[in-house]
Design an enzyme around this catalytic site. Structure first.
Site, mmCIF file in Angstrom:
data_model
loop_
_atom_site.group_PDB
_atom_site.id
_atom_site.type_symbol
_atom_site.label_atom_id
_atom_site.label_comp_id
_atom_site.label_asym_id
_atom_site.label_seq_id
_atom_site.Cartn_x
_atom_site.Cartn_y
_atom_site.Cartn_z
ATOM 1 N N GLY A 27 0.807 -1.209 0.000
ATOM 2 C CA GLY A 27 0.000 0.000 0.000
ATOM 3 C C GLY A 27 0.838 1.256 0.000
ATOM 4 O O GLY A 27 1.977 1.264 0.472
ATOM 5 N N GLY A 29 0.631 5.548 0.835
ATOM 6 C CA GLY A 29 -0.122 6.613 1.475
ATOM 7 C C GLY A 29 0.523 7.954 1.210
ATOM 8 O O GLY A 29 1.526 8.049 0.490
ATOM 9 N N GLY A 32 4.015 7.696 3.124
ATOM 10 C CA GLY A 32 4.879 6.528 3.146
ATOM 11 C C GLY A 32 4.240 5.305 2.536
ATOM 12 O O GLY A 32 3.293 5.402 1.756
ATOM 13 N N GLU A 33 4.782 4.142 2.903
ATOM 14 C CA GLU A 33 4.353 2.892 2.314
ATOM 15 C C GLU A 33 4.060 1.864 3.404
ATOM 16 O O GLU A 33 4.514 1.990 4.534
ATOM 17 C CB GLU A 33 5.441 2.316 1.387
ATOM 18 C CG GLU A 33 5.893 3.241 0.284
ATOM 19 C CD GLU A 33 6.935 4.257 0.735
ATOM 20 O OE1 GLU A 33 7.710 3.935 1.665
ATOM 21 O OE2 GLU A 33 6.944 5.367 0.190
ATOM 22 N N LYS A 49 4.411 -0.550 8.437
ATOM 23 C CA LYS A 49 3.985 0.734 7.881
ATOM 24 C C LYS A 49 5.069 1.765 8.175
ATOM 25 O O LYS A 49 5.399 2.012 9.338
ATOM 26 C CB LYS A 49 2.653 1.131 8.521
ATOM 27 C CG LYS A 49 1.973 2.346 7.942
ATOM 28 C CD LYS A 49 0.602 2.479 8.605
ATOM 29 C CE LYS A 49 -0.167 3.672 8.096
ATOM 30 N NZ LYS A 49 -1.495 3.770 8.740
ATOM 31 N N ASP A 147 -12.350 6.760 11.178
ATOM 32 C CA ASP A 147 -12.068 6.540 9.752
ATOM 33 C C ASP A 147 -12.628 5.194 9.299
ATOM 34 O O ASP A 147 -11.934 4.408 8.650
ATOM 35 C CB ASP A 147 -10.561 6.609 9.503
ATOM 36 C CG ASP A 147 -10.227 6.898 8.038
ATOM 37 O OD1 ASP A 147 -11.153 7.277 7.284
ATOM 38 O OD2 ASP A 147 -9.071 6.742 7.645
#
EC number: 2.7.11.1
Length: 431
Positions: A27, A29, A32-33, A49, A147
């Site tokens: 993923g 963002g 970052g990743e 993360k 969220d």
């Protein structure tokens, strides 16, 4: 300078010099990743993360720390498990549980491509019940998720679903400040009406998002959509959405209608959702299916069965713990000694006496009331604990005003800090 986390997260050639092996990105963002990582010790998979703190504002850093705190404080089978975190060279690493079957957003898109393959009613119900159990745990521990969306619902091959990513986005506080359009990278489909109206929010905003998600699970599409934010806001505030498929029972569809209520004062809490006869019956069926599932460990079954048993044995009257969101509670009183962080270049902590009385926060130099300064609770947006890693002190809580100003106070103990936060939240009608 060595790469950050070189002794923690490495590649296959790292040998025994790191704790986890990076197996590939899963993923991306804004900061970052996220990677799938394998534990060198036992070969188990997890998610690493990595975020670039240098690209973040101070508020974004607080959100990152908040995510760590929320994850670390949670221990529930339907919430992604926190493992550890590290900070090096302006980089933040969070290691957490890996869910092996993707996320709900991907599953809905896959089922919705071509001829829609709707979830069967019991599948949709069991998904929803697990999310309710996760949210019940979060709310009972005085937290908000902030969220909830299909991309944050992670799936596993055991049949368990897991809620992840605690409110790292700007979603709620920035929306309350009235900067929706400039903040969101995508359209805020899950946002509750009270936030579109720039009003205070509480756990009922999470419940609204849960209702949007349930509609999405059943209908393979979101209940509210438009080509722009203004149009979306109009539809959300009007509360109009297309009927759900006839393949679902009328009882199940009425659950959605009961949750997607614009006024948060009339919207149910998670505990009130559990009292709906259809949902109450569904919990019993869920427990029966859970006990027969050989892919789920006995320890996990025990946690969920215990929680459901407690829910089924409890009674929540419609008026229990009722309060009006955004209505000031003039009956709330609290008083005590605190330290307040001063402003300006020479910031320092100074002893003060703080009290809540007759809808006001009153700050004085001492208990005798010298040099009083007052703030109407109408001007208070909310209060929350500040992590030690951010405040560099224990027992600190922040008070945020409607105008965006923040004030930090240090309580005398952890329990005292929690009492202050809860008293302020009750005073402004959000707890």
């Amino acid at each position: 300078m060595a790469e950050p986390f070189s002794t923690i997260l490495g590649t296959d050639g790292s040998g025994g010099r790191c704790k986890y092996l990076n197996k590939g990105i899963v993923g991306l963002g804004s900061y970052g990743e996220a990677y799938v990582a394998e534990s060198v010790e036992d070969g188990s998979l997890c998610v690493a993360k990595v975020m670039d703190l240098s690209k973040m504002s101070q508020r974004d850093k607080r959100y990152a720390q908040s995510e760590i705190k929320c994850l670390a404080n949670c221990n529930h089978p339907n919430i992604i498990r926190y493992i550890e975190d590290h900070e090096e060279n302006d980089r933040l690493l969070i290691v957490m549980e890996f869910a092996d079957s993707g996320n709900l957003d991907e599953q809905i898109k896959l089922r919705g491509s071509g001829d829609a393959r709707y979830f069967q009613e019991h599948e949709a119900l069991f998904l929803f019940l697990q999310l309710c159990l996760a949210l019940d745990y979060i709310h009972s521990h005085k937290m908000l998720h902030r969220d909830i969306k299909s991309a944050n619902v992670l799936l596993t091959s055991t049949g368990l679903v897991k809620l992840g990513d605690f409110g790292f986005s700007h979603q709620y506080e920035d929306t309350v400040s009235g900067v929706v359009a400039s903040t969101f990278c995508g359209t805020p489909y899950y946002l509750a009406p009270e936030l579109w109206n720039n009003k205070r929010y509480n756990k009922k905003a999470d419940v609204w998002s849960l209702g949007v998600l349930l509609y999405e699970i059943m209908g393979m599409k979101k209940p509210f959509s438009a080509s722009n934010l203004k149009g979306l806001m109009s539809k959300v505030l009007a509360g109009t959405y297309a009927p759900l498929p006839d393949s679902f029972s009328s009882e199940f569809k009425r659950v959605v209608d009961g949750i997607l209520v614009a006024d948060p004062n009339d919207r149910p809490s998670v505990r009130e959702i559990f009292q709906i006869p259809y949902i109450n019956k569904g919990l019993k069926l869920f427990v029966q299916a859970l006990k027969k599932n050989e892919r789920i460990s006995d320890s996990v079954k025990e946690v969920l069965v215990t929680q459901v048993s407690e829910i089924l044995s409890s009674e929540v009257s419609p008026d229990a713990h009722r309060f009006l969101v955004s209505q000031i509670n003039y009956d709330v009183t609290h008083r005590g000694h605190v330290n307040k962080l001063g402003g300006g270049n020479g910031k320092s902590w100074k002893p003060r006496f703080l009290q809540i009385v007759r809808g006001q926060l009153i700050l004085t130099d001492d208990e005798e009331g010298n040099n009083p300064k007052g703030l109407n609770l109408e001007q208070v947006q909310g209060a929350c604990p500040v992590p030690h890693s951010t405040a560099k002190r224990d027992f600190v809580f922040a008070l945020n005003t409607v105008g965006g100003k923040g004030m930090w106070f240090q309580a005398v103990s952890h329990g005292d800090m929690e009492m202050w936060v809860h008293a302020i939240q009750r005073g402004i009608g959000v707890a």
